[in-house]
Design an enzyme around this catalytic site. Structure first.
Site, PDB file in Angstrom:
ATOM      1  N   TYR A  55       0.834  -1.194   0.000  1.00 23.74           N
ATOM      2  CA  TYR A  55       0.000   0.000   0.000  1.00 23.74           C
ATOM      3  C   TYR A  55       0.874   1.253   0.000  1.00 23.74           C
ATOM      4  O   TYR A  55       1.482   1.612   1.002  1.00 23.74           O
ATOM      5  CB  TYR A  55      -0.926   0.017   1.221  1.00 23.74           C
ATOM      6  CG  TYR A  55      -1.891  -1.151   1.310  1.00 23.74           C
ATOM      7  CD1 TYR A  55      -2.106  -2.005   0.237  1.00 23.74           C
ATOM      8  CD2 TYR A  55      -2.600  -1.385   2.474  1.00 23.74           C
ATOM      9  CE1 TYR A  55      -2.994  -3.062   0.326  1.00 23.74           C
ATOM     10  CE2 TYR A  55      -3.502  -2.439   2.577  1.00 23.74           C
ATOM     11  CZ  TYR A  55      -3.685  -3.282   1.497  1.00 23.74           C
ATOM     12  OH  TYR A  55      -4.572  -4.330   1.601  1.00 23.74           O
ATOM     13  N   HIS A 113       0.489 -11.789   0.841  1.00 23.64           N
ATOM     14  CA  HIS A 113      -0.525 -10.942   0.193  1.00 23.64           C
ATOM     15  C   HIS A 113      -1.300 -11.686  -0.902  1.00 23.64           C
ATOM     16  O   HIS A 113      -2.503 -11.504  -1.050  1.00 23.64           O
ATOM     17  CB  HIS A 113       0.121  -9.679  -0.370  1.00 23.64           C
ATOM     18  CG  HIS A 113      -0.800  -8.518  -0.446  1.00 23.64           C
ATOM     19  ND1 HIS A 113      -0.400  -7.213  -0.330  1.00 23.64           N
ATOM     20  CD2 HIS A 113      -2.147  -8.446  -0.620  1.00 23.64           C
ATOM     21  CE1 HIS A 113      -1.444  -6.404  -0.434  1.00 23.64           C
ATOM     22  NE2 HIS A 113      -2.511  -7.132  -0.625  1.00 23.64           N
TER      23      HIS A 113
END
Length: 279
Positions: A55, A113
């Site tokens: 992010y 992830h």
């Protein structure tokens, strides 16, 4: 209403409604507001905060670190490792970088992830090493489908998986066919990201009318649908205090049989197995 909780396989209870941070920390002009939103969420009991090294290439982690400064022990902190960093040594190095950006000495939950080229066994070995070193308390995965999860459980240490974070909301119900029931049977929570479909559900006129009939906001109704599922944690991203406060109101929404039927009529449950969706 008191915060609902979901139990991890370890027996630890965590908030069923947390705080997502995807696309937060990218705009300097919004930093103060975003930090205030995260802190308000903590005040309201939404103490599970999810972030990732992906992010903003660390910008979100730095924002979260600032928001939880002085309040680290109140928070269940989640971050994620990129698949291309998920080798035995790469996972450890990535974790150290995340810890530095977050300003903490440990993560409560560290996730892969999504699945990449490194064998699951190698990543799990790295996670177990980080646990032994006290750098992480639990580990899990993200964006793994039912077959991936079955494979994970066959690798050494794989049975220690604590959660699987996947896309789940009213308009993305595919996991209800196979993945969600399998996770529920094993007592492994699902973390639902984008539970309001990145705010797109807010523009659904039928859903808005149903929410109005039940005296709730559209976001609260969408979140209540997710929270109504056993073993599911919702992590909506909210960069404004008002939105965080509105989301917290989802805990007060009672999902009756009639409301479930109405939602099923608008957003059909899956009728067959479908590939796991990602955004």
């Amino acid at each position: 209403m008191p915060m609902r909780t979901v139990r991890l396989p370890s027996g630890e209870d965590v908030p069923a409604l947390g705080l997502g941070t995807w696309m937060m920390g990218d705009e300097p002009g919004r930093r103060t507001e975003e930090i205030a939103a995260l802190r308000r969420g903590i005040d309201l009991g939404m103490t599970l905060i999810d972030t990732a090294e992906m992010y903003g290439e660390g910008a979100s982690e730095r924002l979260v670190g600032e928001a939880i400064d002085g309040r680290r022990d109140e928070v269940f902190l989640v971050s994620k490792v990129y698949p291309h960093n998920a080798s035995r040594d790469g996972t450890v190095a990535a974790c150290e970088r995340s810890l530095k950006r977050l300003g903490t000495d440990r993560l409560d939950l560290y996730l892969l992830h999504w699945r990449g080229n490194y064998p699951l066994a190698e990543t799990v070995a790295a996670f177990e090493g980080l646990k032994s070193a006290g750098k992480i308390r639990h580990w899990g995965v993200s964006n793994l489908d039912a077959d991936d999860m079955e494979e994970l459980l066959t690798v050494p240490g794989g049975e220690a998986v604590a959660a699987n974070q996947v896309l789940y909301n009213l308009s993305r119900r595919g996991i209800e066919w196979d993945l969600l029931p399998a996770m529920q049977r094993r007592g492994v929570p699902v973390m639902a990201y984008s539970p309001v479909e990145q705010a797109r559900l807010l523009g659904n006129k039928q859903l808005a009318a149903l929410a109005a009939d039940h005296g709730t906001s559209v976001a609260q109704l969408a979140l209540a649908f997710v929270l109504d599922r056993d073993g599911v944690i919702a992590i909506p991203k909210s960069g404004r205090v008002a939105h965080v406060e509105d989301n917290a109101g989802a805990l007060d929404v009672v999902v009756t049989d009639g409301l479930r039927t109405a939602l099923d009529a608008m957003f059909s449950p899956p009728r067959r197995a479908t590939p796991l969706e990602m955004i």
